[in-house]
Every structure is written in C-alpha cells, then in structure tokens.
Motif scaffolding. Structure first.
Motif, short mmCIF file in Angstrom:
data_model
loop_
_atom_site.label_atom_id
_atom_site.label_comp_id
_atom_site.label_asym_id
_atom_site.label_seq_id
_atom_site.Cartn_x
_atom_site.Cartn_y
_atom_site.Cartn_z
N HIS A 86 0.83 -1.21 0.00
CA HIS A 86 0.00 0.00 0.00
C HIS A 86 0.86 1.26 0.00
O HIS A 86 0.66 2.18 -0.81
CB HIS A 86 -0.94 -0.01 1.21
N GLU A 87 1.87 1.26 0.87
CA GLU A 87 2.64 2.52 1.00
C GLU A 87 3.59 2.74 -0.19
O GLU A 87 3.89 3.87 -0.56
CB GLU A 87 3.40 2.58 2.33
N THR A 88 4.03 1.66 -0.83
CA THR A 88 4.99 1.82 -1.94
C THR A 88 4.28 1.93 -3.29
O THR A 88 4.79 2.53 -4.22
CB THR A 88 5.94 0.60 -2.02
N LEU A 89 3.14 1.27 -3.43
CA LEU A 89 2.52 1.15 -4.78
C LEU A 89 1.04 1.49 -4.79
O LEU A 89 0.60 2.42 -5.46
CB LEU A 89 2.72 -0.30 -5.27
N LEU A 90 0.25 0.75 -4.02
CA LEU A 90 -1.21 0.82 -4.19
C LEU A 90 -1.76 2.20 -3.87
O LEU A 90 -2.69 2.67 -4.52
CB LEU A 90 -1.88 -0.25 -3.32
N SER A 91 -1.19 2.89 -2.90
CA SER A 91 -1.71 4.22 -2.51
C SER A 91 -1.39 5.28 -3.57
O SER A 91 -1.92 6.38 -3.54
CB SER A 91 -1.08 4.65 -1.18
N LYS A 92 -0.52 4.91 -4.55
CA LYS A 92 -0.10 5.90 -5.55
C LYS A 92 -0.78 5.69 -6.90
O LYS A 92 -0.50 6.41 -7.86
CB LYS A 92 1.43 5.82 -5.72
N LEU A 93 -1.63 4.66 -6.97
CA LEU A 93 -2.24 4.32 -8.26
C LEU A 93 -3.76 4.34 -8.16
O LEU A 93 -4.31 4.22 -7.07
CB LEU A 93 -1.80 2.90 -8.67
N GLU A 94 -4.38 4.46 -9.33
CA GLU A 94 -5.86 4.43 -9.34
C GLU A 94 -6.32 2.99 -9.62
O GLU A 94 -6.74 2.68 -10.71
CB GLU A 94 -6.41 5.36 -10.42
N ILE A 95 -6.16 2.14 -8.59
CA ILE A 95 -6.71 0.78 -8.73
C ILE A 95 -8.02 0.76 -7.93
O ILE A 95 -8.02 1.10 -6.75
CB ILE A 95 -5.75 -0.29 -8.16
#
Ligand code: 6PG
Length: 247
Positions: A86-95
C-alpha cells in the motif's frame, strides 16, 4: 534466470518484467491478475512500478492485486505485507478498491479467513470450486534465508500437499500466516522470484542446484505446471551458484 549487477538493477529488471507481463495480459484479456509477496526485498521493485516510466506503461485500472501471503497482523502494522504494497505502490495508483484483494490475516478465525480468500480467488479468476485451480497471470515470490517462499516454511510438509488454495501456517518466529499453497503457485501463468543480497547466496544455490528436498527447501516446491518460472537475482545472491548465466 537473470543475474543483475546489484539489488537496484535486479529490482528494476523485476519491475520491468511485471510491467511487460501485465501489458500482455491486459492486451490479451483486458485485465492483469498478480499476487505480490512481502518482506524487505520487494520495496524497490514496488516503488519503481509506482514511478514513471513504468507507472504509465501499465493500465492499473485493469489490475487485480492479490497477495502470496500475509502475517497475522492488522493491515497498518509494520510487518504487514499489505502495508508494504500500500505505502509503496497501491496508494499511488488508481486501482479500484474492489480490485485490491487483501488477505484478512488479522482475523481471529484464520481458517475462515483462508476459506474466504480462496473463495475470492475463485470468484475473481472464474475458477469455481471443484474445478481446476485458478490461474493468476503472475505471482511474485521471494526467498527466505531458510529456503521458504510465500509462507511455506521448512518442515511444514503438510501444506505442500494441500489441495486447498490458501492455508494457515506458522512461521519459525511463532507468528501465524496466511499463504497461497503450491496448488495456486504452480498454476500461475508466470512465476517471478526476486532474490538479492549475499545472505541468500548459500540457500539459493541449494534451492537451484542442490538435491530436491521440498520439506527442507519449500521454494523447490515451486514448479509451474505450464507457466514460466523466472529467477531475477543480483550478483551477491548468485555468488555460490556453480554456473550463473549471463545477466
Ligand atoms: C513474507 C514474504 C516472504 C519473503 C521472504 C524473503 O511475508 O515475508 O512473503 O516469503 O518473500 O521471507 O523476505 P525478504 O525479502 O525480507 O528477505
């Protein structure tokens, strides 16, 4: 197998591999289903996937994110594999939220949580119960210093024979885990191991070049039935290999 000069180069090679597999899956079927591992090695790979240029190369709105395993802690705990992603990838993308499939390993009834995750895998991957195992486009795995992968630990041979897709295991530190079983791992279209650092070198050589002993080296249980298996390692981790291929 690909041997890269260092951990940064190996992380970039792995991130690019995820992107290419993802692009092909979206092009072919309109979506990309991927399961991520946790620990410390994946951090740079995940960060690179969330940054240009790789970020723009994959239509993340078409991605379903699963997890290879999870620790029995809340999702905001420092040990949580979900928190790392979440902190490295998911929170930065519109998934879309509905496409992020977290293992609810904080629940008190882990067997029920495992069954619920299995149901989610089968639902999303359209693999009804009783039928063949679901096929994830990609499963990313790491290697523990003891030869474990996901949360398949040495000595836990029962889980290696499980027909279920998700199991409850106990880590050597006593912590409970949820993990995908070899049944799922070996039906993926692509399996990608990312292994770096010299502390893994001895075990990596045993896994790749030693006698088969899945009870002692569960990572050896990963042999995709039809899918591809790619090891991306850095020179330090490759140190003890008898014959490392070119990078
Ligand atoms: C986990 C991971 C695990 C990991 C190895 C390597 O939950 O810890 O899924 O299987 O890949 O333990 O971990 P490191 O990257 O921290 O060495």
């Amino acid at each position: 197998m690909r041997v890269l000069p260092d951990a940064e180069a190996a992380s970039r090679a792995a991130a690019e591999e995820v992107m290419w597999i993802g692009r092909a899956a979206v092009a072919e079927r309109g979506r990309f289903t991927v399961a991520l591992s946790g620990g410390s090695t994946p951090r740079r790979m995940l960060e690179m996937l969330a940054e240009p240029p790789l970020r723009e190369r994959l239509d993340w709105s078409r991605v379903d994110v699963f997890f290879a395993d999870e620790r029995a802690v809340p999702p905001d705990h420092s040990d949580s594999n979900f928190r790392l992603a979440h902190e490295t990838l998911l929170s930065k993308l519109e998934i879309p939220e509905a496409q992020i499939h977290r293992m609810e390993a904080e629940r008190s009834d882990l067997l029920h949580a495992a069954a619920d995750y299995e149901a989610a895998l089968r639902r999303v991957l359209r693999a009804p119960a009783g039928g063949p195992p679901p096929v994830l486009d990609l499963i990313h795995l790491g290697l523990g210093r003891d030869g474990h992968t996901a949360s398949l630990f040495p000595g836990a041979d029962k889980v290696l024979e499980e027909r279920s897709l998700v199991a409850v295991t106990r880590a050597p530190d006593g912590g409970l885990r949820l993990t995908l079983t070899p049944t799922v791992l070996n039906h993926a279209a692509h399996v990608l191991f990312l292994v770096t650092e010299g502390e893994k070198a001895e075990r990596l050589a045993e896994v790749l070049e030693g006698p088969r002993d899945v009870r002692r080296l569960p990572a050896q249980a990963v042999c995709p039935v039809r899918g591809t298996l790619l090891w991306i390692i850095d020179r330090e981790a490759a140190r003890d290999l008898r014959s490392p291929p070119p990078g």
